[in-house]
Scaffold this active site. Sequence first.
Site, PDB file in Angstrom:
ATOM      1  N   THR A  56       0.977  -1.342  -0.333  1.00 13.27           N
ATOM      2  CA  THR A  56      -0.072   0.123  -0.053  1.00 13.27           C
ATOM      3  C   THR A  56       0.642   1.272  -0.228  1.00 13.27           C
ATOM      4  OG1 THR A  56      -1.913  -0.953   1.143  1.00 13.27           O
ATOM      5  CG2 THR A  56      -1.611   1.034   0.797  1.00 13.27           C
ATOM      6  N   LYS A  92      -7.804   1.432  -3.068  1.00 10.30           N
ATOM      7  CA  LYS A  92      -7.080   1.381  -1.079  1.00 10.30           C
ATOM      8  C   LYS A  92      -7.665   2.669  -0.797  1.00 10.30           C
ATOM      9  CE  LYS A  92      -5.402  -1.029   1.919  1.00 10.30           C
ATOM     10  NZ  LYS A  92      -4.146  -1.911   1.706  1.00 10.30           N
ATOM     11  N   LYS A 152      -0.708   5.102   9.051  1.00  8.58           N
ATOM     12  CA  LYS A 152       0.815   4.876   7.640  1.00  8.58           C
ATOM     13  C   LYS A 152      -0.320   5.202   6.313  1.00  8.58           C
ATOM     14  CE  LYS A 152       2.610   1.796   3.967  1.00  8.58           C
ATOM     15  NZ  LYS A 152       2.204   0.647   3.475  1.00  8.58           N
TER      16      LYS A 152
END
Length: 299
Positions: free
Chosen positions: A98, A173, A248
């Site tokens: 990611t 995402k 994050k």
Amino acid sequence: MKIAFLGLGHMGLPMAKNLAASGHDVVGFDVAPAAVAAASEAGLATAGSGVDAATSADVVITMFQTGAQVLDAYRGTGGAAGLLDVAASGALFIDCSTIAVDEARAAHALAEAAGHRSLDAPVSGGVVGAENATLAFMVGGTDEDFAAAQPLLEAMGRRVVHCGGAGLGQAAKVCNNMILAVSQIAVAEAFVLGERLGLSHQALFDVASNASGQCWALTTNCPVPGPVPASPANRDYQPGFAGALMNKDLGLAEHAISATGVEARMGMLAREIYRDFAAGDGAGQDFSGIINTIRADSA
């Protein structure tokens, strides 16, 4: 075909094992010796380095923590060969990390310039999804490359969605996880409010899980023990999906929000809340543990 799988952590190792179990020739590597040892104990073939694993590989799958790690691995550092230099001609690179959308597009460009094919394919579903091969993949790249990768992704996941061109898997995402962060906070706030009003956890769950408040953060990742036995709340908030990782991902959302100029007040507030959570013990807890912060702040 030979598949190199680089990044054998909590997510990567079960994904690699599922690929091997489906009959593929998988060679793994991780920079952490303990992860390599765990992979070997699990019966997975391992190599001495990422470059060794990727040499002559037809498919190279990466599951790293940051975009910088992906780009450095692709092109090599300090004059050393990178993954793009050693893979078989026309290899398919699938990055399941990611990372930022612009980093994903840079990785695509590097792969294509080296004569390879490339997809960004981040995942959702956590460690349980990785172990049970029920992950959701959000994929960016060409139709042809997606078709080539689909059987491999389906060996590791239940839902594989082609989101569009380069970087759009990462775009999906970052949007998905912003929704998840906001909804997990809202669910936690509702349970704390219910506690103060004298409502039992089970009663609130029975209502909301069958009404308009229904969402994954409630029905799968319920932040209180009891209603969902498999949720992290029943094992002292062991992740799952750690607060540090949510922080994050919300940093990536913040970057995307800034770049696009979108007015996303809820997303930015979730970023602030999880940044504070991850600065303390929440970094190593499941992100549903945010309920304890809400309780403490409500004292």
